[in-house]
Design a protein around this motif. Structure first.
Motif, PDB file in Angstrom:
ATOM      1  N   LYS A 119      -4.519   4.552   0.095  1.00 47.39           N
ATOM      2  CA  LYS A 119      -4.907   3.322  -0.604  1.00 47.39           C
ATOM      3  C   LYS A 119      -5.002   3.616  -2.095  1.00 47.39           C
ATOM      4  O   LYS A 119      -5.723   4.535  -2.507  1.00 47.39           O
ATOM      5  CB  LYS A 119      -6.247   2.788  -0.089  1.00 47.39           C
ATOM      6  CG  LYS A 119      -6.146   1.984   1.199  1.00 47.39           C
ATOM      7  CD  LYS A 119      -7.475   1.353   1.539  1.00 47.39           C
ATOM      8  CE  LYS A 119      -7.396   0.579   2.846  1.00 47.39           C
ATOM      9  NZ  LYS A 119      -6.635  -0.664   2.716  1.00 47.39           N
ATOM     10  N   GLN A 120      -4.293   2.844  -2.888  1.00 49.23           N
ATOM     11  CA  GLN A 120      -4.291   3.071  -4.326  1.00 49.23           C
ATOM     12  C   GLN A 120      -5.634   2.786  -4.970  1.00 49.23           C
ATOM     13  O   GLN A 120      -5.904   3.207  -6.098  1.00 49.23           O
ATOM     14  CB  GLN A 120      -3.203   2.236  -5.009  1.00 49.23           C
ATOM     15  CG  GLN A 120      -3.361   0.728  -4.896  1.00 49.23           C
ATOM     16  CD  GLN A 120      -2.635   0.156  -3.696  1.00 49.23           C
ATOM     17  OE1 GLN A 120      -2.619   0.761  -2.635  1.00 49.23           O
ATOM     18  NE2 GLN A 120      -2.020  -1.007  -3.866  1.00 49.23           N
ATOM     19  N   THR A 169      -0.100   4.622   4.355  1.00 51.73           N
ATOM     20  CA  THR A 169      -0.414   3.404   5.095  1.00 51.73           C
ATOM     21  C   THR A 169       0.785   2.965   5.923  1.00 51.73           C
ATOM     22  O   THR A 169       0.641   2.546   7.085  1.00 51.73           O
ATOM     23  CB  THR A 169      -0.827   2.281   4.132  1.00 51.73           C
ATOM     24  OG1 THR A 169      -2.086   2.595   3.539  1.00 51.73           O
ATOM     25  CG2 THR A 169      -0.956   0.952   4.863  1.00 51.73           C
ATOM     26  N   SER A 193      -9.123   5.859   4.241  1.00 46.15           N
ATOM     27  CA  SER A 193      -9.128   6.373   2.874  1.00 46.15           C
ATOM     28  C   SER A 193     -10.507   6.899   2.481  1.00 46.15           C
ATOM     29  O   SER A 193     -10.620   7.952   1.830  1.00 46.15           O
ATOM     30  CB  SER A 193      -8.679   5.286   1.897  1.00 46.15           C
ATOM     31  OG  SER A 193      -9.525   4.157   1.961  1.00 46.15           O
ATOM     32  N   GLN A 205      -8.574  -3.559   7.635  1.00 46.82           N
ATOM     33  CA  GLN A 205      -8.148  -2.947   6.379  1.00 46.82           C
ATOM     34  C   GLN A 205      -8.038  -1.423   6.485  1.00 46.82           C
ATOM     35  O   GLN A 205      -7.473  -0.781   5.610  1.00 46.82           O
ATOM     36  CB  GLN A 205      -9.138  -3.301   5.271  1.00 46.82           C
ATOM     37  CG  GLN A 205      -9.140  -4.758   4.906  1.00 46.82           C
ATOM     38  CD  GLN A 205      -7.926  -5.158   4.104  1.00 46.82           C
ATOM     39  OE1 GLN A 205      -7.640  -4.593   3.072  1.00 46.82           O
ATOM     40  NE2 GLN A 205      -7.211  -6.151   4.592  1.00 46.82           N
ATOM     41  N   TYR A 251       0.847  -1.190   0.000  1.00 50.51           N
ATOM     42  CA  TYR A 251       0.000   0.000   0.000  1.00 50.51           C
ATOM     43  C   TYR A 251       0.881   1.239   0.000  1.00 50.51           C
ATOM     44  O   TYR A 251       2.064   1.174   0.348  1.00 50.51           O
ATOM     45  CB  TYR A 251      -0.941   0.001   1.207  1.00 50.51           C
ATOM     46  CG  TYR A 251      -2.137  -0.909   1.047  1.00 50.51           C
ATOM     47  CD1 TYR A 251      -3.203  -0.549   0.238  1.00 50.51           C
ATOM     48  CD2 TYR A 251      -2.192  -2.140   1.701  1.00 50.51           C
ATOM     49  CE1 TYR A 251      -4.302  -1.388   0.071  1.00 50.51           C
ATOM     50  CE2 TYR A 251      -3.277  -2.991   1.544  1.00 50.51           C
ATOM     51  CZ  TYR A 251      -4.333  -2.607   0.735  1.00 50.51           C
ATOM     52  OH  TYR A 251      -5.408  -3.439   0.562  1.00 50.51           O
ATOM     53  N   LEU A 271       2.762  -1.501  -5.415  1.00 45.01           N
ATOM     54  CA  LEU A 271       1.381  -1.015  -5.444  1.00 45.01           C
ATOM     55  C   LEU A 271       0.605  -1.588  -6.626  1.00 45.01           C
ATOM     56  O   LEU A 271      -0.590  -1.857  -6.529  1.00 45.01           O
ATOM     57  CB  LEU A 271       1.347   0.511  -5.521  1.00 45.01           C
ATOM     58  CG  LEU A 271       2.000   1.289  -4.386  1.00 45.01           C
ATOM     59  CD1 LEU A 271       1.749   2.778  -4.546  1.00 45.01           C
ATOM     60  CD2 LEU A 271       1.492   0.819  -3.032  1.00 45.01           C
TER      61      LEU A 271
END
Length: 482
Positions: A200-201, A76, A170, A165, A72, A263
């Motif tokens: 978070k991508q 993160t 995000s 998570q 991440y 990522l």
């Protein structure tokens, strides 16, 4: 005084529901050698605390990337480092290098869930309440209903408190971005969304709507004058925010490249269909984005967020089932005008998570919350009985069918569709838990759940696109707030 009472009620119920989940199981509990997402988050704390920054994303003697390697963005990792410092103060064994691998205890479980609750209180819950009470149309009761729909939704709670998570971080940052844009604070909104993207991508799902909304506003202001300077300020804000987030990795060109490799792991498997899924994703996001570019208002922006996230979830490359959270989260922000549709969507979404929740020992919370949603569904059925086509937002379908089927009762079709979906999901839930699949098809029930969910989500993305592309602009303008 009434608003403050309602505000306090939402906060209390939101916090209570989250802490109640702390007494249930979590992903990977007692399941070596990987131990699940719980161990992934704990391991990242171990890595970030004990290793220098330049080793966080590289495979080394002390950092085996095959064992929950960081994948991440930098925010993160920084968050894991902050949690690790607190963990070290409470119990050094929780983050001891190598020796803490697979560590499990009741006290550590409470600590991990407390970290999720803390980020909810700090980032997510305030953003939800501000959004609902200042940007949602309707009465105070309707605003409370929308707030509770978001805060009490079991899908996000079970994932964040069962899988750790931290999706609420995000999502909360992205929501702060929406608040900023809604208030006309475009620079703040750009900053908040850039932070969400660096956490978070998966927030890339929403990058195109943010880009089209801001660019559309700048075009309307004139790209040869005020709009150009506004666009330059927004671009500078985004670039500076990215630079600050990635600063520890910019000293060596190999560092950012390795982070990007972690990522976006295209090396894990690319197939010939990659061009097809790219074309499908583009097909379903372009109309919505172009409409937003031409009409950059808040209502179009919210619909574009839903359509974009649904398109990426349904058609893009290497999608996890938990990614539907992104679409579900923004669906709840469409407000009370689409409340019936949204609750149906949330019910389908929660059912689509059934195989994952059963696998992670979260069957009891799933059953309890499903029964609560079943009760709500019965209410929805009674509401469908007395709802008009206009209230159900069926005018777009009426326009498409009036020449061929002028007497078609669309509201009755919606009612029977809802009944059929409800029965199908109930049957699949029962068979998935209590029946053994055939030996030749061990994954039969998860596949059936996926197929049923996909068909529903496909219907939803068509519906929300039609709402955005064919409906006239809403007459009720968003109230300005001080």
């Amino acid at each position: 005084m009434e608003n403050w009472s309602l505000f306090s009620l939402c906060v209390l119920l939101g916090l209570t529901s989250r802490w109640a989940v702390s007494f249930h199981s979590y992903s990977g509990a007692g399941k070596p050698p990987m131990f699940g997402d719980y161990e992934a988050q704990r391991h990242w704390q171990e890595v970030t605390y004990n290793l220098p920054v330049h080793e966080w994303y590289f495979n080394t003697t002390n950092n085996d990337l095959n064992y929950w390697g960081l994948d991440y963005p930098p925010l993160t990792a920084y968050h894991s480092l902050v949690c690790a410092y607190v963990a070290k103060l409470l119990n050094p064994e929780w983050v001891e290098l190598h020796a803490s691998r697979g560590y499990e205890s009741h006290s550590h479980k409470l600590f991990m869930r407390a970290t999720v609750l803390f980020t909810d209180i700090l980032i997510y819950i305030p953003a939800v309440l501000l959004y609902c009470f200042y940007f949602c149309d309707g009465s105070s009761k309707q605003k409370v209903a929308t707030a509770l729909c978001i805060l009490l939704y079991p899908g996000l709670i079970l994932i964040d408190y069962g899988h750790f998570q931290y999706n609420s971080v995000s999502l909360g940052l992205a929501l702060w971005g929406i608040l900023g844009l809604g208030l006309g604070w475009d620079l703040f909104g750009s900053l908040a969304f850039t932070l969400a993207l660096n956490y978070k991508q998966m927030e890339l799902y929403h990058s195109l709507p943010f880009f089209c909304y801001l660019l559309g506003k700048c075009i309307k202001q004139g790209l040869t004058g005020r709009g150009f300077f506004q666009l330059a300020k927004i671009s500078l804000t985004v670039l500076v925010t990215f630079a600050l987030c990635w600063m520890p990795f910019l000293s060596d060109p190999k560092q950012p490249l390795q982070v990007l490799h972690r990522l976006f792991p295209f090396g894990r498997g690319l197939f010939e269909v990659i061009h097809i899924i790219f074309a499908l994703t583009l097909l379903f996001i372009l109309p919505s984005s172009l409409k937003l570019l031409s009409k950059p208002n808040l209502w179009q922006f919210k619909l574009a967020l839903v359509n974009s996230s649904l398109a990426f979830f349904l058609f893009s490359f290497q999608v996890h089932e938990k990614s539907i959270l992104l679409a579900a989260f923004y669906c709840t922000h469409l407000g009370f005008c689409l409340f019936l549709r949204l609750m149906f969507f949330l019910f389908v979404f929660f059912h689509s998570m059934l195989p994952l929740l059963v696998k992670d020992g979260l069957l009891l919370p799933y059953v309890v919350t499903s029964l609560a949603f079943l009760f709500l569904s019965l209410y929805l059925l009674s509401a469908l009985e007395r709802s008009t086509e206009e209230e159900l937002r069926l005018g777009i379908y009426r326009k498409l069918t009036r020449h061929w089927l002028p007497k078609l009762n669309l509201s009755r079709i919606i009612k029977w569709k809802f009944w059929f979906s409800l029965v199908a999901m109930a049957v699949l839930s029962f068979t998935s838990v209590w029946l053994e699949p055939p030996a030749k098809f061990p994954d039969l029930f998860p596949v059936l759940v996926s197929i049923l969910s996909f068909l529903h989500f496909l219907g939803f993305i068509i519906y929300f696109n039609l709402v955005q592309l064919m409906e006239p602009q809403r007459k009720k303008s968003q109230k300005k707030t001080n």
